[in-house]
Each structure stands twice: as C-alpha cells, then as structure tokens.
Design a protein around this motif. Structure first.
Motif, short mmCIF file in Angstrom:
data_model
loop_
_atom_site.label_atom_id
_atom_site.label_comp_id
_atom_site.label_asym_id
_atom_site.label_seq_id
_atom_site.Cartn_x
_atom_site.Cartn_y
_atom_site.Cartn_z
N LEU A 172 108.93 -12.91 103.32
CA LEU A 172 109.56 -11.65 103.72
C LEU A 172 108.54 -10.72 104.38
N THR A 173 107.33 -10.73 103.84
CA THR A 173 106.28 -9.89 104.45
C THR A 173 105.99 -10.34 105.88
N ARG A 174 105.90 -11.67 106.07
CA ARG A 174 105.66 -12.17 107.43
C ARG A 174 106.81 -11.82 108.37
N ILE A 175 108.05 -11.99 107.87
CA ILE A 175 109.22 -11.68 108.70
C ILE A 175 109.23 -10.21 109.08
N LYS A 176 108.87 -9.35 108.10
CA LYS A 176 108.83 -7.92 108.41
C LYS A 176 107.78 -7.61 109.47
N LYS A 177 106.65 -8.29 109.36
CA LYS A 177 105.60 -8.07 110.37
C LYS A 177 106.09 -8.52 111.75
N GLU A 178 106.74 -9.71 111.79
CA GLU A 178 107.27 -10.20 113.07
C GLU A 178 108.34 -9.25 113.61
N ARG A 179 109.20 -8.75 112.70
CA ARG A 179 110.23 -7.81 113.14
C ARG A 179 109.61 -6.55 113.72
N ASP A 180 108.59 -6.04 113.00
CA ASP A 180 107.93 -4.83 113.53
C ASP A 180 107.28 -5.10 114.89
N MET A 181 106.69 -6.29 115.00
CA MET A 181 106.05 -6.63 116.28
C MET A 181 107.09 -6.72 117.40
N LEU A 182 108.21 -7.40 117.12
CA LEU A 182 109.26 -7.51 118.13
C LEU A 182 109.86 -6.15 118.46
N LYS A 183 109.98 -5.34 117.43
CA LYS A 183 110.51 -4.00 117.65
C LYS A 183 109.59 -3.19 118.56
N LYS A 184 108.30 -3.35 118.32
CA LYS A 184 107.32 -2.64 119.14
C LYS A 184 107.36 -3.14 120.58
N GLN A 185 107.43 -4.48 120.72
CA GLN A 185 107.52 -5.04 122.07
C GLN A 185 108.79 -4.58 122.78
#
Length: 292
Positions: free
Chosen positions: A243-256
């Motif tokens: 879940l932590t990794r998914i949240k990081k990926e989500r934040d990264m995609l959101k930023k992109q």
C-alpha cells in the motif's frame, strides 16, 4: 512414733479391707439384679433396698474413718519429720565432734617406730576418707530402706488388686461398656467423615484432571491461533508495504498529471478539444478558399 505410725498403717489396711469387702457385697447385689440397667428399671425388693442402704452407710462410714486416719497420719508425719530433722542435726553435730576428737587425738599421737608426730595432711586425708565412707554408708542405708518400703508397697498393692479384681462390680463394667460404645460411635463418625473426605478428594481429583485436559486443549488451540495470527501479521506487513508503494506511485502519477496539465491545459477537456478541432477545420477551410 515409728511404732505408732506402723499401728496407724495397720488400721488403714484394716479400713481398706473393709472397704473392699463392701465393694464385693455391692458387686453381689448388682450380679443378682443382672445389670445396672435392669436394676434401675425393675423395682427392687425391700430386703435389697435395706442391704443397699446398709452398705452405702458402711461405705460412707469407712470413707469418713479413712479421711480422719489420713488427717491424723499427716499430723503425725509432720511431727515425725520435725523430730527427724532434730535428730539428724544432733547426729551431724555428734559426728562432727567425733571427727574433731579423732583429729585432735591423731595430732597428739606419736609414731612408735620413728617417734615423730603424724603429718597433718595424712590426718586430713584419713578424715576425708572416713567422711566419704560415712556418706556412702548413709546413702546405702537410705537406698535399702527406700527399696524395702517400695517392695512392701508393691506386695500390698498386688495383694489388694488381686482381692479387688474378685469384687469388681458390674457398675464399673457397665460404665466401661457405655464408654466403649461412645468411643465406637465417635470412631464410626470419624470413619464416615474420612470416607466423605476421600470421596470429595476423588471428585476434586477428577475435576482437576478434566480442567487440566481442557487447559492443554485450550493451550494447543491457542498455539495454533497464535501461529495463524503471526502469518496474518506477516501478510498485513506485506500489504502495508504494498500500500505504501502504491501510494507513492499514485502521488508520483498525480504529480506528473499536474505537470502535464500545466504544460497542456487542453488535455483532459473534451469541450475545449472539440472547439479547437472545429476552429482548426474552419481555419483550414478558409485557407483553401483563399488559395483558390
């Protein structure tokens, strides 16, 4: 006084003998009535009542005589003790004076062979040995008198017991029988209590065994559940990491996505894209017309 004391002892033995005879007569009465219980429940005859009253009166008279004799003996014994102490004091004084006389005679004596006087230390040693022998003789005499009196007392006691055993009346037997029955009842009660305690102990042991088995089962089940819980904790930890990794990926995609929107504002807006496309088509059409 010693002769008087011996006479009083003979009188006491005579009273004891009368007392034992009275007990024998009472025993005969109880034997005739066939037990104290029957004697109590059955109305006795006038002759038996008279004999019983006579024996009771004789018994009381003998007891009074014995008490009076005991009191007189105590007084005489006290007087004899006082006289004995006085005589012992006089005897001790006479013995000491006799020793002093022997000491003075020995000090003034002269050896016939040497013509010299006897040394004082030898005289003292002789007097000490003489004193020790006197003490030993006194102790032996006292022990002999005590043993002789003990022997006489034991012989009289054996004789009195032999005579008394013949006249053991039924009342004592019935009393002992009642005491025996009471003790037997108490013994039965103790046995019943012991039996109940053993049964209670057996029940308690069974309960404890059952509880122990159940505890072992619960401990085994608890161990298995603990293993499952450990596995679930491991899975939960893995899921948390995922879940932590998914949240990081989500934040990264959101930023992109935010950056792309800043660069291309039309991306993601359908109405603007359609308007842009229609205007472009219209512009191309106008360009074609101008070129013609």
């Amino acid at each position: 006084y010693i002769e008087k004391y011996a006479d009083e002892l003979k009188k006491r033995e005579t009273i004891y003998s009368k007392h034992r005879k009275a007990q024998k007569r009472l025993a005969e009465i109880f034997r005739v009535t066939k037990g104290a219980e029957r004697f109590a429940n059955t109305a006795p005859s006038s002759e038996v009542e008279e004999r019983y009253a006579k024996y009771v009166a004789e018994h009381k008279e003998l007891r009074d005589e014995m008490e009076e004799l005991r009191r007189k003996n105590a007084v005489q014994l006290n007087e004899m003790r006082i006289r004995l102490e006085e005589r012992e004091t006089n005897a001790s004084e006479l013995q000491n004076s006799f020793r002093e006389f022997k000491r003075s005679m020995a000090l003034s004596a002269v050896d016939s062979r040497t013509g010299k006087k006897i040394p004082s230390n030898s005289i003292e040693q002789y007097i000490d040995r003489d004193r020790q022998k006197d003490d030993m003789i006194r102790e032996i005499r006292t022990t002999f008198i005590e043993l002789k009196n003990t022997k006489d007392s034991l012989e009289k006691l054996i004789k009195s017991r032999e005579e008394f055993s013949e006249g053991l009346h039924l009342m004592d037997y019935e009393q002992l029988k009642m005491e025996n029955s009471t003790l037997m009842e108490k013994l039965r009660e103790k046995r019943d209590n012991l039996k109940k305690s053993r049964e209670k102990q057996t029940t308690t042991v069974h309960i404890l065994t059952h509880v122990k088995e159940k505890l072992q089962y619960v401990q085994t089940e608890n161990s298995e559940l603990q293993k499952k819980l450990d596995k679930l904790n491991i899975n939960l930890t893995e899921y948390k990491d995922m879940l932590t990794r998914i949240k990081k990926e989500r934040d990264m995609l959101k930023k992109q996505n935010m950056e792309m929107r800043e660069k291309e504002p039309l991306v993601g807006t359908d109405s603007l894209l359609l308007d842009y496309q229609s205007r472009k088509d219209e512009l191309d059409m106008l360009k074609d017309q101008v070129m013609e």
